[in-house]
Design a protein around this motif. Structure first.
Motif, PDB file in Angstrom:
ATOM      1  N   THR A  91       0.847  -1.188   0.000  1.00  0.00           N
ATOM      2  CA  THR A  91       0.000   0.000   0.000  1.00  0.00           C
ATOM      3  C   THR A  91       0.884   1.240   0.000  1.00  0.00           C
ATOM      4  OG1 THR A  91      -1.734  -1.150   1.241  1.00  0.00           O
ATOM      5  CG2 THR A  91      -1.796   1.250   1.243  1.00  0.00           C
ATOM      6  N   ALA A  92       0.518   2.221  -0.809  1.00  0.00           N
ATOM      7  CA  ALA A  92       1.236   3.503  -0.847  1.00  0.00           C
ATOM      8  C   ALA A  92       0.260   4.616  -0.494  1.00  0.00           C
ATOM      9  CB  ALA A  92       1.846   3.743  -2.217  1.00  0.00           C
ATOM     10  N   LYS A  93       0.695   5.522   0.391  1.00  0.00           N
ATOM     11  CA  LYS A  93      -0.159   6.605   0.871  1.00  0.00           C
ATOM     12  C   LYS A  93       0.588   7.932   0.776  1.00  0.00           C
ATOM     13  CE  LYS A  93      -0.792   3.954   4.730  1.00  0.00           C
ATOM     14  NZ  LYS A  93      -1.236   3.707   6.114  1.00  0.00           N
ATOM     15  N   TRP A  94      -0.126   8.966   0.378  1.00  0.00           N
ATOM     16  CA  TRP A  94       0.511  10.269   0.172  1.00  0.00           C
ATOM     17  C   TRP A  94      -0.433  11.382   0.613  1.00  0.00           C
ATOM     18  CZ3 TRP A  94       1.184  12.855  -5.277  1.00  0.00           C
ATOM     19  CH2 TRP A  94       1.892  14.052  -5.131  1.00  0.00           C
ATOM     20  N   PHE A  95      -0.049  12.115   1.659  1.00  0.00           N
ATOM     21  CA  PHE A  95      -0.734  13.347   2.028  1.00  0.00           C
ATOM     22  C   PHE A  95      -0.172  14.467   1.147  1.00  0.00           C
ATOM     23  CE2 PHE A  95      -1.129  11.281   6.332  1.00  0.00           C
ATOM     24  CZ  PHE A  95      -2.505  11.195   6.322  1.00  0.00           C
ATOM     25  N   VAL A  96      -0.808  14.731   0.033  1.00  0.00           N
ATOM     26  CA  VAL A  96      -0.340  15.796  -0.852  1.00  0.00           C
ATOM     27  C   VAL A  96      -0.347  17.119  -0.100  1.00  0.00           C
ATOM     28  CG1 VAL A  96      -0.730  16.997  -3.034  1.00  0.00           C
ATOM     29  CG2 VAL A  96      -1.236  14.550  -2.833  1.00  0.00           C
ATOM     30  N   ASN A  97      -1.435  17.369   0.585  1.00  0.00           N
ATOM     31  CA  ASN A  97      -1.560  18.471   1.532  1.00  0.00           C
ATOM     32  C   ASN A  97      -2.706  18.097   2.464  1.00  0.00           C
ATOM     33  OD1 ASN A  97      -4.036  19.270   0.143  1.00  0.00           O
ATOM     34  ND2 ASN A  97      -2.703  20.226  -1.390  1.00  0.00           N
ATOM     35  N   ARG A  98      -3.105  19.023   3.320  1.00  0.00           N
ATOM     36  CA  ARG A  98      -4.145  18.674   4.289  1.00  0.00           C
ATOM     37  C   ARG A  98      -5.467  18.313   3.619  1.00  0.00           C
ATOM     38  NH1 ARG A  98      -7.912  21.547   7.257  1.00  0.00           N
ATOM     39  NH2 ARG A  98      -7.085  23.588   6.741  1.00  0.00           N
ATOM     40  N   ASN A  99      -5.707  18.841   2.426  1.00  0.00           N
ATOM     41  CA  ASN A  99      -6.983  18.605   1.759  1.00  0.00           C
ATOM     42  C   ASN A  99      -6.960  17.419   0.806  1.00  0.00           C
ATOM     43  OD1 ASN A  99      -6.684  21.990   1.737  1.00  0.00           O
ATOM     44  ND2 ASN A  99      -8.458  21.107   2.749  1.00  0.00           N
ATOM     45  N   THR A 100      -5.799  17.049   0.303  1.00  0.00           N
ATOM     46  CA  THR A 100      -5.716  16.050  -0.763  1.00  0.00           C
ATOM     47  C   THR A 100      -4.912  14.841  -0.306  1.00  0.00           C
ATOM     48  OG1 THR A 100      -5.775  17.842  -2.377  1.00  0.00           O
ATOM     49  CG2 THR A 100      -5.124  15.670  -3.177  1.00  0.00           C
ATOM     50  N   TYR A 101      -5.477  13.670  -0.544  1.00  0.00           N
ATOM     51  CA  TYR A 101      -4.853  12.416  -0.126  1.00  0.00           C
ATOM     52  C   TYR A 101      -4.941  11.427  -1.280  1.00  0.00           C
ATOM     53  CZ  TYR A 101      -4.280   8.021   2.516  1.00  0.00           C
ATOM     54  OH  TYR A 101      -3.854   6.793   2.961  1.00  0.00           O
ATOM     55  N   VAL A 102      -3.827  10.737  -1.575  1.00  0.00           N
ATOM     56  CA  VAL A 102      -3.773   9.737  -2.650  1.00  0.00           C
ATOM     57  C   VAL A 102      -3.357   8.405  -2.031  1.00  0.00           C
ATOM     58  CG1 VAL A 102      -2.712   9.091  -4.843  1.00  0.00           C
ATOM     59  CG2 VAL A 102      -3.158  11.501  -4.331  1.00  0.00           C
ATOM     60  N   HIS A 103      -4.009   7.341  -2.483  1.00  0.00           N
ATOM     61  CA  HIS A 103      -3.815   6.028  -1.860  1.00  0.00           C
ATOM     62  C   HIS A 103      -3.950   4.953  -2.940  1.00  0.00           C
ATOM     63  CE1 HIS A 103      -4.574   3.423   1.887  1.00  0.00           C
ATOM     64  NE2 HIS A 103      -4.679   2.587   0.883  1.00  0.00           N
ATOM     65  N   GLY A 104      -3.074   3.959  -2.889  1.00  0.00           N
ATOM     66  CA  GLY A 104      -3.170   2.863  -3.848  1.00  0.00           C
ATOM     67  C   GLY A 104      -2.636   1.567  -3.259  1.00  0.00           C
ATOM     68  N   HIS A 105      -3.071   0.444  -3.831  1.00  0.00           N
ATOM     69  CA  HIS A 105      -2.527  -0.834  -3.387  1.00  0.00           C
ATOM     70  C   HIS A 105      -2.484  -1.837  -4.530  1.00  0.00           C
ATOM     71  CE1 HIS A 105      -6.605  -2.904  -2.632  1.00  0.00           C
ATOM     72  NE2 HIS A 105      -5.914  -3.782  -3.320  1.00  0.00           N
ATOM     73  N   LEU A 106      -1.594  -2.810  -4.378  1.00  0.00           N
ATOM     74  CA  LEU A 106      -1.536  -4.012  -5.199  1.00  0.00           C
ATOM     75  C   LEU A 106      -1.573  -5.207  -4.252  1.00  0.00           C
ATOM     76  CD1 LEU A 106       1.270  -3.153  -7.793  1.00  0.00           C
ATOM     77  CD2 LEU A 106      -1.159  -3.477  -8.321  1.00  0.00           C
ATOM     78  N   ALA A 107      -2.368  -6.215  -4.576  1.00  0.00           N
ATOM     79  CA  ALA A 107      -2.465  -7.401  -3.726  1.00  0.00           C
ATOM     80  C   ALA A 107      -2.502  -8.648  -4.598  1.00  0.00           C
ATOM     81  CB  ALA A 107      -3.711  -7.330  -2.845  1.00  0.00           C
ATOM     82  N   TYR A 108      -1.725  -9.659  -4.194  1.00  0.00           N
ATOM     83  CA  TYR A 108      -1.652 -10.920  -4.931  1.00  0.00           C
ATOM     84  C   TYR A 108      -1.909 -12.047  -3.936  1.00  0.00           C
ATOM     85  CZ  TYR A 108       0.008 -14.373  -8.336  1.00  0.00           C
ATOM     86  OH  TYR A 108       0.095 -15.413  -9.230  1.00  0.00           O
ATOM     87  N   THR A 109      -2.957 -12.820  -4.187  1.00  0.00           N
ATOM     88  CA  THR A 109      -3.411 -13.833  -3.237  1.00  0.00           C
ATOM     89  C   THR A 109      -3.407 -15.205  -3.894  1.00  0.00           C
ATOM     90  OG1 THR A 109      -4.855 -12.134  -2.300  1.00  0.00           O
ATOM     91  CG2 THR A 109      -5.214 -14.393  -1.568  1.00  0.00           C
ATOM     92  N   VAL A 110      -2.829 -16.183  -3.186  1.00  0.00           N
ATOM     93  CA  VAL A 110      -2.679 -17.548  -3.692  1.00  0.00           C
ATOM     94  C   VAL A 110      -3.515 -18.492  -2.827  1.00  0.00           C
ATOM     95  CG1 VAL A 110      -1.042 -19.421  -4.148  1.00  0.00           C
ATOM     96  CG2 VAL A 110      -0.359 -17.034  -4.519  1.00  0.00           C
ATOM     97  N   PRO A 111      -4.408 -19.290  -3.416  1.00  0.00           N
ATOM     98  CA  PRO A 111      -5.203 -20.215  -2.601  1.00  0.00           C
ATOM     99  C   PRO A 111      -4.344 -21.312  -1.997  1.00  0.00           C
ATOM    100  CG  PRO A 111      -5.540 -20.640  -4.936  1.00  0.00           C
ATOM    101  CD  PRO A 111      -4.723 -19.393  -4.849  1.00  0.00           C
ATOM    102  N   GLY A 112      -4.647 -21.687  -0.756  1.00  0.00           N
ATOM    103  CA  GLY A 112      -3.941 -22.765  -0.094  1.00  0.00           C
ATOM    104  C   GLY A 112      -4.509 -24.120  -0.459  1.00  0.00           C
ATOM    105  N   GLY A 113      -3.882 -25.162   0.078  1.00  0.00           N
ATOM    106  CA  GLY A 113      -4.285 -26.521  -0.266  1.00  0.00           C
ATOM    107  C   GLY A 113      -5.722 -26.836   0.092  1.00  0.00           C
ATOM    108  N   ALA A 114      -6.190 -26.397   1.276  1.00  0.00           N
ATOM    109  CA  ALA A 114      -7.565 -26.686   1.693  1.00  0.00           C
ATOM    110  C   ALA A 114      -8.575 -25.967   0.804  1.00  0.00           C
ATOM    111  CB  ALA A 114      -7.760 -26.284   3.144  1.00  0.00           C
ATOM    112  N   THR A 115      -8.253 -24.737   0.405  1.00  0.00           N
ATOM    113  CA  THR A 115      -9.154 -23.983  -0.472  1.00  0.00           C
ATOM    114  C   THR A 115      -9.212 -24.602  -1.860  1.00  0.00           C
ATOM    115  OG1 THR A 115      -8.728 -21.933   0.738  1.00  0.00           O
ATOM    116  CG2 THR A 115      -9.567 -21.719  -1.497  1.00  0.00           C
ATOM    117  N   LYS A 116      -8.059 -24.986  -2.390  1.00  0.00           N
ATOM    118  CA  LYS A 116      -8.035 -25.628  -3.708  1.00  0.00           C
ATOM    119  C   LYS A 116      -8.852 -26.911  -3.704  1.00  0.00           C
ATOM    120  CE  LYS A 116      -3.478 -23.922  -5.182  1.00  0.00           C
ATOM    121  NZ  LYS A 116      -2.080 -24.312  -5.509  1.00  0.00           N
ATOM    122  N   ALA A 117      -8.704 -27.709  -2.652  1.00  0.00           N
ATOM    123  CA  ALA A 117      -9.443 -28.966  -2.580  1.00  0.00           C
ATOM    124  C   ALA A 117     -10.945 -28.716  -2.513  1.00  0.00           C
ATOM    125  CB  ALA A 117      -8.975 -29.766  -1.364  1.00  0.00           C
TER     126      ALA A 117
END
Length: 578
Positions: free
Chosen positions: A532-558
């Motif tokens: 996650t990346a977060k940026w207070f540009v100033n008190r009024n403006t805020y920018v936020h982003g994320h990347l997420a990569y999720t892998v199913p485990g053995g119990a979920t795959k089954a």
């Protein structure tokens, strides 16, 4: 939005034929990202008072700084509220020799906030401030302790998934009442959300130490594109805040502070760090803005708070604003106590009960084990930082909670421990921590119901939204989660937070969770890496982003018959507020 569904099919043995039960008893689906408000309820690590045009008289400067600090009443360890802080600043502007005030927010060294208050010395305008006196927007009226302001909060969000629900929405969303049209699934899907939160908030003195305050606002939200549950375009406008309150207090000659706050109406409430209660309103479906999590205000909150120095006690009655389609009519009543016996150590204890609810708990042998009505929750927690913020050193935290029910045999447990270390003076001010959390599952061989009820747990991705993608599949129930988290601050207003997660089931019996995962062969849910990346540009403006990569485990795959794809999500939003 904080919800889950139950779509349960149980084959009962010992009967002449299997019995199929399909039920949708209450709050249900996927958590919105919940990170769009970067301020509210975040822990305050440091408060700095900065005079922009200091007087040659050092005694005057010191007097003004001390008066500002006293009237603000915001100290390290407190939880930040943007609206309350605006009211407090209005009182600061009543100080003789203070012409104007402003503030900025920075990231702290331990996942909290640093608040920097800027004070400009000069003559106080006799006629008042705000639009009523030809002044600047958004202040409407500011004179003799009465302060009225307009609030505008605008947000635009882009979200995309590749192989949402592990590419198996047919199984993962089977029977989900929130599905309308076509949900996200295999391949690349994307959508945009936006909302505008607008209203009027004000405070006025009753006497020299007591103030009446209130707020009234509405939210207009929209979703466009292929969302997690639907491809239908939606817009919705509804009342958000609608509350009144009384706040007051005094400081004696020794500097001891006594404050109180009583309020009622539609408003937001978070208990401590959100382990038990954070998401007091639901988003998505007809309300749109699922991931933007635009709405937070409960249908009704009655809140009483009393604080003496670093000790606080509060009582609350809460009716959360659930989605109409899956409203469980749950209410909560509770008490909370927090204190700081020594520097760096915070202790807390809470009791929460549910006097009314239609939400049902389901037994692994079929039927209803009981309902949430009568739920009793006992919680204890601590956090400890032996070194003050800004200094290198370790930090620790822990919490443990037990759930019982006065109407049937229930014994559910949840807790977490965390240890970390911060290097605020090093380049990029790195912090590293490890957290282990466990939320019990129901052991099918006992007559006691043991599955943890997550209630209104949530907050943001550094609190109790455990995994940007995985939380949508397995919320905080019947799960053991390992989290390694780091944070880096290239500048005071930029923070980068990578996380590594490993999720395991506490019990292979998962009835009451995602229907596709009701019966597990093994305990391995899955793994996630996100940043996650977060940026207070100033008190009024805020920018936020994320990347997420999720892998199913053995119990979920089954459980999905071996057909489960890795899930990638990406999100970015821009928030402008004043």
């Amino acid at each position: 939005m904080r919800t889950w569904w139950i779509a349960l099919t149980v084959a009962l043995t010992g009967l002449n034929a299997p019995l199929s039960i399909v039920v949708f008893p209450g709050p249900a689906a996927a958590q919105g990202f919940a990170g769009v408000d970067p301020y509210t309820n975040q822990l305050v690590e440091r408060v700095s008072i900065r005079i922009l045009n200091p007087s040659p008289d050092s005694a005057l400067n010191s007097r003004v700084q001390e008066q500002v600090r006293t009237l603000l009443g915001l100290f390290p360890g407190d939880r930040f509220s943007e609206e309350q802080f605006a009211f407090q600043l209005s009182q600061v502007r009543r100080i003789k020799d203070v012409a104007s005030t402003d503030y900025e927010v920075q990231f702290g060294t331990r996942n909290g906030l640093e608040i920097v208050v800027d004070v400009t010395l000069g003559e106080v305008p006799a006629e008042g401030r705000g639009l009523a006196f030809g002044g600047d927007f958004p202040t409407i009226y500011d004179k003799n302790g009465t302060y009225v302001r307009f609030k505008l909060d605008l947000l635009s969000l882009y979200y995309a998934n590749n192989n949402a629900w592990y590419g198996r929405p047919d199984a993962m969303l089977a029977g989900n009442p929130l599905v309308q049209g076509t949900p996200s699934g295999a391949g690349w899907d994307q959508w945009v959300e936006a909302y505008a939160h607008y209203g009027v908030y004000g405070i006025t003195p009753i006497n020299s130490q007591t103030y009446l305050y209130g707020g009234l606002s509405a939210i207009t939200a929209g979703s466009f594109g292929q969302e997690l549950f639907t491809d239908k375009t939606r817009t919705f406008t509804g009342i958000e805040d609608a509350y009144v309150g009384i706040v007051g207090g005094s400081t004696d000659a020794r500097g001891n502070r006594l404050t109180y706050n009583l309020s009622v109406g539609r408003q937001r409430f978070t208990l401590a760090d959100g382990f038990l209660i954070a998401n007091t309103a639901a988003n998505g479906e007809e309300r749109a803005a699922l991931q933007a999590n635009a709405r937070w205000a409960s249908d009704f909150l009655a809140l009483g708070q009393v604080a003496y120095n670093d000790t606080k006690f509060e009582l609350f009655y809460l009716d959360p604003d659930e989605l109409p389609a899956i409203d469980s009519e749950t209410t909560y009543f509770g008490a909370n106590f927090e204190t700081k016996p020594i520097e760096g150590l915070t202790l807390g204890a809470s009791y929460v009960t549910s006097p009314k609810s239609n939400f049902s708990y389901f037994s692994p042998v079929g039927g209803i084990a009981g309902t949430r009505e009568g739920l009793q929750v006992y919680d204890a927690r601590l956090s400890y930082s032996p070194n003050p913020p800004g200094q290198q050193g370790p930090f620790f935290g822990a919490e443990y909670a037990v759930q019982r029910n006065k109407n049937f045999d229930m014994d559910a447990r949840a807790g977490w421990v965390e240890a970390g270390y911060s290097w605020p003076q090093a380049k990029w001010s790195p912090t590293l921590s490890y957290r282990l959390s466990r939320f019990s599952g129901d052991e099918p061989t006992t007559s006691t119901y043991e599955r943890w009820d997550p209630m209104l747990s949530g907050g943001n991705g550094q609190q109790w939204v455990q995994g940007a993608n995985h939380f949508k599949l397995v919320q905080d129930s019947n799960v053991v989660a390992h989290r390694i988290q780091a944070s880096f601050r290239p500048s005071p207003k930029v923070e980068i937070v990578p996380q590594l997660w490993a999720f395991y089931a506490d019990q292979e019996n998962n009835i009451g969770g995602n229907p596709a995962l009701s019966f597990l062969n093994g305990t391995e849910y899955g793994f996630e890496a996100n940043v996650t990346a977060k940026w207070f540009v100033n008190r009024n403006t805020y920018v936020h982003g994320h990347l997420a990569y999720t892998v199913p485990g053995g119990a979920t795959k089954a459980a999905l018959g071996g057909d489960a794809k890795n899930w990638l999500s990406a999100m970015v939003f821009i928030r402008y507020a004043f």
